[in-house]
Structures are given as structure tokens and as C-alpha cells.
Scaffold this active site. Sequence first.
Site, short mmCIF file in Angstrom:
data_model
loop_
_atom_site.label_atom_id
_atom_site.label_comp_id
_atom_site.label_asym_id
_atom_site.label_seq_id
_atom_site.Cartn_x
_atom_site.Cartn_y
_atom_site.Cartn_z
N CYS A 2 1.10 -0.97 -0.22
CA CYS A 2 -0.08 -0.01 0.01
C CYS A 2 0.74 1.19 0.12
O CYS A 2 1.97 1.24 0.44
CB CYS A 2 -1.05 -0.04 1.38
SG CYS A 2 -1.83 -1.48 1.45
N ARG A 27 5.25 -0.07 -5.94
CA ARG A 27 5.30 -0.99 -4.92
C ARG A 27 4.25 -2.06 -5.05
O ARG A 27 4.72 -3.11 -4.37
CB ARG A 27 4.95 -0.02 -3.61
CG ARG A 27 5.77 0.97 -3.43
CD ARG A 27 5.37 2.00 -2.19
NE ARG A 27 5.03 1.53 -1.09
CZ ARG A 27 5.68 1.60 -0.15
NH1 ARG A 27 7.16 2.15 -0.27
NH2 ARG A 27 5.53 0.92 1.15
N TRP A 77 -2.90 -2.77 -1.46
CA TRP A 77 -2.38 -4.13 -1.90
C TRP A 77 -3.23 -5.17 -0.81
O TRP A 77 -3.00 -5.06 0.36
CB TRP A 77 -0.92 -4.18 -1.71
CG TRP A 77 -0.25 -5.61 -2.04
CD1 TRP A 77 0.20 -5.92 -3.30
CD2 TRP A 77 0.01 -6.68 -1.33
NE1 TRP A 77 0.70 -7.14 -3.32
CE2 TRP A 77 0.72 -7.82 -2.21
CE3 TRP A 77 0.14 -7.09 0.22
CZ2 TRP A 77 1.31 -8.97 -1.61
CZ3 TRP A 77 0.50 -8.25 0.57
CH2 TRP A 77 1.08 -9.11 -0.18
N ASN A 103 -1.93 2.15 5.81
CA ASN A 103 -1.02 1.05 5.31
C ASN A 103 -0.62 0.31 6.52
O ASN A 103 -0.50 0.77 7.73
CB ASN A 103 0.60 1.74 5.07
CG ASN A 103 0.39 2.49 3.65
OD1 ASN A 103 -0.63 2.48 2.99
ND2 ASN A 103 1.36 2.87 3.12
N GLY A 104 -0.42 -1.02 6.45
CA GLY A 104 -0.17 -2.15 7.70
C GLY A 104 -1.32 -2.86 7.90
O GLY A 104 -2.27 -3.19 7.11
N GLU A 487 19.31 -16.66 -7.48
CA GLU A 487 18.70 -15.49 -7.88
C GLU A 487 18.13 -15.07 -9.20
O GLU A 487 17.05 -14.70 -9.54
CB GLU A 487 19.84 -14.29 -7.56
CG GLU A 487 19.48 -12.81 -8.17
CD GLU A 487 18.34 -12.27 -7.55
OE1 GLU A 487 17.76 -12.77 -6.58
OE2 GLU A 487 17.92 -11.23 -8.05
N LYS A 491 14.37 -14.27 -10.36
CA LYS A 491 14.19 -13.44 -11.11
C LYS A 491 13.11 -13.99 -12.35
O LYS A 491 11.96 -13.31 -12.76
CB LYS A 491 15.35 -12.76 -11.94
CG LYS A 491 16.17 -11.98 -11.18
CD LYS A 491 15.61 -10.31 -10.98
CE LYS A 491 14.95 -10.40 -9.76
NZ LYS A 491 15.58 -10.19 -8.49
N GLU A 494 9.51 -14.36 -10.88
CA GLU A 494 8.89 -13.24 -10.46
C GLU A 494 8.06 -12.44 -11.50
O GLU A 494 7.20 -12.09 -11.30
CB GLU A 494 9.96 -12.04 -9.94
CG GLU A 494 10.28 -12.28 -8.38
CD GLU A 494 11.31 -11.44 -8.06
OE1 GLU A 494 12.29 -11.06 -8.30
OE2 GLU A 494 10.83 -10.53 -7.04
N HIS A 510 20.35 -35.90 -6.47
CA HIS A 510 19.75 -36.74 -5.24
C HIS A 510 18.40 -36.24 -5.25
O HIS A 510 17.64 -36.31 -4.12
CB HIS A 510 20.40 -35.87 -3.89
CG HIS A 510 21.78 -35.96 -3.73
ND1 HIS A 510 22.09 -37.32 -3.55
CD2 HIS A 510 22.79 -35.41 -4.21
CE1 HIS A 510 23.62 -37.41 -3.33
NE2 HIS A 510 24.12 -35.90 -3.71
N LYS A 610 7.01 -4.19 -3.92
CA LYS A 610 8.40 -3.65 -3.64
C LYS A 610 9.21 -3.54 -2.09
O LYS A 610 10.17 -3.83 -1.88
CB LYS A 610 8.58 -2.19 -4.27
CG LYS A 610 10.06 -1.82 -4.48
CD LYS A 610 10.81 -2.51 -5.34
CE LYS A 610 12.24 -2.08 -5.85
NZ LYS A 610 13.08 -3.37 -6.45
O1 M6R Z 1 13.47 -4.82 0.40
P1 M6R Z 1 14.28 -6.07 0.77
O2 M6R Z 1 15.50 -6.16 -0.05
O3 M6R Z 1 14.15 -6.50 2.22
O4 M6R Z 1 12.91 -7.14 0.02
C1 M6R Z 1 13.25 -8.46 0.11
C2 M6R Z 1 12.29 -9.06 -0.94
O5 M6R Z 1 11.02 -9.03 -0.65
C3 M6R Z 1 12.69 -8.91 -2.36
O6 M6R Z 1 14.08 -8.99 -2.55
C4 M6R Z 1 11.81 -9.60 -3.37
O7 M6R Z 1 12.37 -10.70 -3.43
C5 M6R Z 1 12.01 -8.90 -4.82
N1 M6R Z 1 10.87 -8.68 -5.35
C6 M6R Z 1 13.15 -9.54 -5.63
O8 M6R Z 1 13.17 -9.09 -6.83
#
Ligand code: M6R
Length: 615
Positions: A2, A27, A77, A103-104, A487, A491, A494, A510, A610
Amino acid sequence: MCGIVGYVGNRDVVEVLLKGLTNLEYRGYDSAGMALQDCGEVKIYKTLGKLINLKNELEAKKSELNHPTSGIGHIRWATHGSPSLINAHPHTCSCGRLVVVHNGIIENYKELREELIKKGCTFRSQTDTETIAHLVADEYAKAKDLEIAVRNSVKKLQGAYAICVMHKDVPDVIVGARKHAPMLVGIGENENFIASDTPAIIEYTKKTIYLDDNETAVVTKNSVKVTDKDGNIVEKKIEILPWEPMALSKLGYKHFMLKEIHEQPDVIRNVLNGKLYDIDSPINLSEVKLDKEILKKLNKIQIIACGTSLHAALAGKYIIEDFAGISVEVEASSEYIYRKTTTDASTLVIGVSQSGETADTITAIKQAKEKNAHVLIITNRPDSNMARLADSLIPVNAGIEVSVAATKSYTAQLISFYLLAINLAEIKGTLDKNYLKDIKHELIQLPTKIEEVLSNTSAIQECARKFSSYKNFIYIARGINLATALEGALKLKEISYINATGYAAGELKHGPIAMLDETMPVLSILVPGGITYEKVLSNSEEAKARNAKLIALTSSKDTNIDNLFDVVLRIPQVMEILSPAVTCVPLQLLAYYIAEFLGKDVDQPRNLAKSVTVE
Ligand code: M6R
């Protein structure tokens, strides 16, 4: 997640709120809304989906508006209640005179809701936020003062909140309050702003006051008053935001993600700037506030993080153990907080976070502090809550990252780990002098090597086109590039929603090998120079024997591997220990181009946010 923006002043209020929300939309959100104070009335507009829908709604209903002089806007959100118009913010009390955005998460909202229903309040949504609207209205009926009503109400809330409240009877006043969720006030000339994050106001002012937990702010056109939980005035420091509005522009790139991938060489130069001068001088890392004698004896480090930052942390473990010989544990923040850890006063706890607002990591850091550990934070947001908790702070200076998928903040975190590990190694004297010089030399060369990757992406684009129809991928590597495999796979997941999993290459046999056939491409990361290259090569052979299509990402010049792999993506030669800063780039691009081919919303993937400010 949010986002909130509020404004009181002479500008076009709708435009300011829409601009602010647009700058927060990276975000992640599913609905949007705003409440406007307009000639003695409070008017509310809400839409589902993207902000363009809210913009169109406001355009269509333009004739309803006379001259709004203040307003609050929100992107939601969904947490409590589905993404729907009724659940979108702002929410109102029963009579509609009071509006709130939030927010929260309010943890005790059910109990509060029951009490308020007994008092005669009519609830319309499934949200926890609506409870706040009824609660403040109830307090306002007693106190007849909006500031006092908000202060008294938030005392009853459990959980996390950043709220903005307006009331029909109190024109052009916004009351904000926060606990465990960020909120700041932007100071202008004859105008003021309130927001959950800096991009919302950066186009208008750089002068900011950050609210702390349990503080309330009363914002009008010409004044800002901040009080503590007892109503005492708090003198707040005005800080100047480090960002330029320019950072929120795509600068000709199709997506922020692509722009941010291309920014990585300069980001690395920025991180090294002032810390690594030349190969003969020691690293200057005055940010680490622990005494040298303590660092010499340091034998336990714990790194806590989530998502991409967790992958940087994993690479950090390999780097610190290799350079400084200190034992390092890496753990997801969400796991660290729900078990008995061995953290104590002799542990250095490192929190890694792009946003500095990740709820799980903040909770973990607080727990580590309670155990008297020294907490070092590596973050791209020196203005964040996490940064404020730090005993030592390494700001990674990657510039604001708009795309939800982290790219440049990841490389900046990696480089911060190299600097930290070299700093520790220099203090402990654990590295051979010539090896140390080689590492520093190579670190300085990294931006040029990445530029080489970025200057010709045609092979990566071709690979993306060839493989974009596959539904599953496996990424394998050994050693420090295990972090890259995890990673790279994250990516792809995501932004393209394709199932991709990273494995330590030795683990393939394994279990995961059972899944291999012609429908499951395997991407192998092969960096020669160490002991992992030959092993990953054999593991790739094993995959080939099960008919998997093979992609190699390698700095090897050996043309024989072109016979084994269906596609070979070549990168410049680089020392294995430093290679993750280079190997991650083609994998970011591969994910980007696959998502692009599939027509996905690259910068704002579904369901993701975000800053993940809920646990
Ligand atoms: O802001 P942060 O690095 O603490 O966030 C952690 C994860 O939420 C963040 O890295 C998330 O995995 C991203 N979408 C990665 O692309």
C-alpha cells in the site's frame, strides 16, 4: 504494497495526489482511491486495478468537483478482504464525514469491530482499516478535536499502521500517525504533504520530516505540528531527500527494470567510490562502527534477509568465509524470528534489505538488538526504518529502484559484501598480499566487464525467444554462484511466472534429476579458474543424458562446450569469487526478455510488492 499521499495547498490537488500515487505504484497494488475536501464536502473516488482507472474516473466526474483544497490518496495491496471497490481505501465512518487511508495491518481489528458494531457503527467492508475510521469517529464525537481523536484511537490499535485522517468539519487538515510503518511529512511553501514514502513527494519538495513510532502529525497548508503519544510537541529535524525526481523516469528504456539493469556498472562505481581507491591502499569502510580489536576477534556473523537480499547474503557468506575466515550463518528473516537463535553480544548481525522496510527483517533486527548483538545494515534506503535501527550502516547508493524485481540493488549489495569482507580480511590479516591486490584490481574492473555484457545482448534475446515457451526451468551452479542460480531462477519466476528453481549442481542427482526430460531446460553457470567448473560440467552432462535442453552461462573460452550445450551465453573472464556480480546480469536480462516476449507486466508483476511491510 500500500501507498499513501496527502496534500494541502494551492496546487491542483487531484494532480498532486495522482502524481504521488503514480510514483508509489511500483510498490505493487490492486486498487486505488482518494478523498478530496471540496468546498465543505468530502468526496471519495475509488477504482479497481491500475491508477489509470482512477484517473479516468476523476476525469469523467470532473464536473462534480469545484475547487479541492486538500486530499488523501491511497493504493491498496489487499490483505484483509479481496481486491474490490468496497475494500479499496479511503474508508469512512458510518456517517461518511470522516475518511481514513491506512498502510499496515491492525491485528486486533476483529475485537474492535465487534465493540464498534455494538455501539451502532455500520461496517461496509471486510478490511481492518474501516475499524480505524469508526474508532476515530467515535473518539472525535467525545473529544471534538481531530488530533486528540486520532491520538486516543491509535492507543487502542495493535499491529502496524501509517494512517491519514480527514474530517468534513475540519477543512484542510490532515492528521497522520504511525507505528511500525513508515510515514513522512514533506514541507513546501504555503503547501505541505504527507506520504508513506519519499517518491510520492519528491517532485514537489526535498524537505522532509520523518515521523517516528507513536507520533501524530497535524498538517495544514502553513503548518506542521508533530506530537508524541501524550500530546507533547516534538521538535523534528528537517532532512533533505537524497533522490532526484529524474530517478523516477525511464530515460528512454521500455521498462524501469531494463534501465536499472543497465545502470549497474555506474552503481558499482558509486559503491566503490571513496572506499576502494587503488589496489595498494586498504579499504576505507568507516561505516563499520566496531572497534578494530573487536573485529580482530570476531568469529561469528549472522546475515538475515529475504528474497533477493537473501541471495546477496548467501554470496556474502562465501565471500566473508573465503576472505576473512569468519564463520557466517545465513537465514531468511521470517525463519530467524520464530526460533531460538544463538545470537549474543559477540555476534555481528548483518541485515540486508533493498527497501529497508521489510517487516520480517525489521523484526529480526530488533530481536538481535535485544540480544545485544552489534547490528550492521546494508540497505539502499538510508532513510528507512531499518537504517534507523542500525549500529553500523552501509548505504549501497544504488539510487532508487522502481522495478519490483530487484537488480541493481542486488549488485550493490554484493559489492558491499566484497568491501566488508576485504575490510575484515585486512584487519585480521587473513589474505595473501598479492591475492588481495588481484581481488581489488578485479573489483575495479567489474563495471567494464558488465558494460561488455550489456553492450551486446543479442544472444541473450535469442535465447529468451527460443526458450520463452517452456514452463519449467532448473538453474544449477556450485560454490559462490549457487547464489546466482537461486537469484536467476527467482528473477524468472517473479516476472514471467515460469516455474524456475535454483539448485546446487551436486544436488541434482539427489532428487531433481527425476524431473529431467526434453521439457525441462537446465541452465548451468560455469566459471573456470576454481574447482567448481569441471564438476558443473559433469552435472550438465548428466542432465544432457536425460534429454534436458542445456543452456550454459560461462566465461570459458573452450569451444568444445558448444557441442554439449544447446545455447552458450558467454561473459568476460572474471575471478570465480567475484563472478556473481557479472553472472547475475545475463540472468536478469534473460528473465527480462522472456517476460517481455510473453507480454508480462515486467515492472509490476502480479501479487508482488516492492516493500513487503507485513510479516
Ligand atoms: O527490500 P528487501 O530487499 O528487504 O526485500 C526483500 C524481498 O522482498 C525482495 O528482494 C523481493 O524478493 C524482490 N521482489 C526481488 O526481486
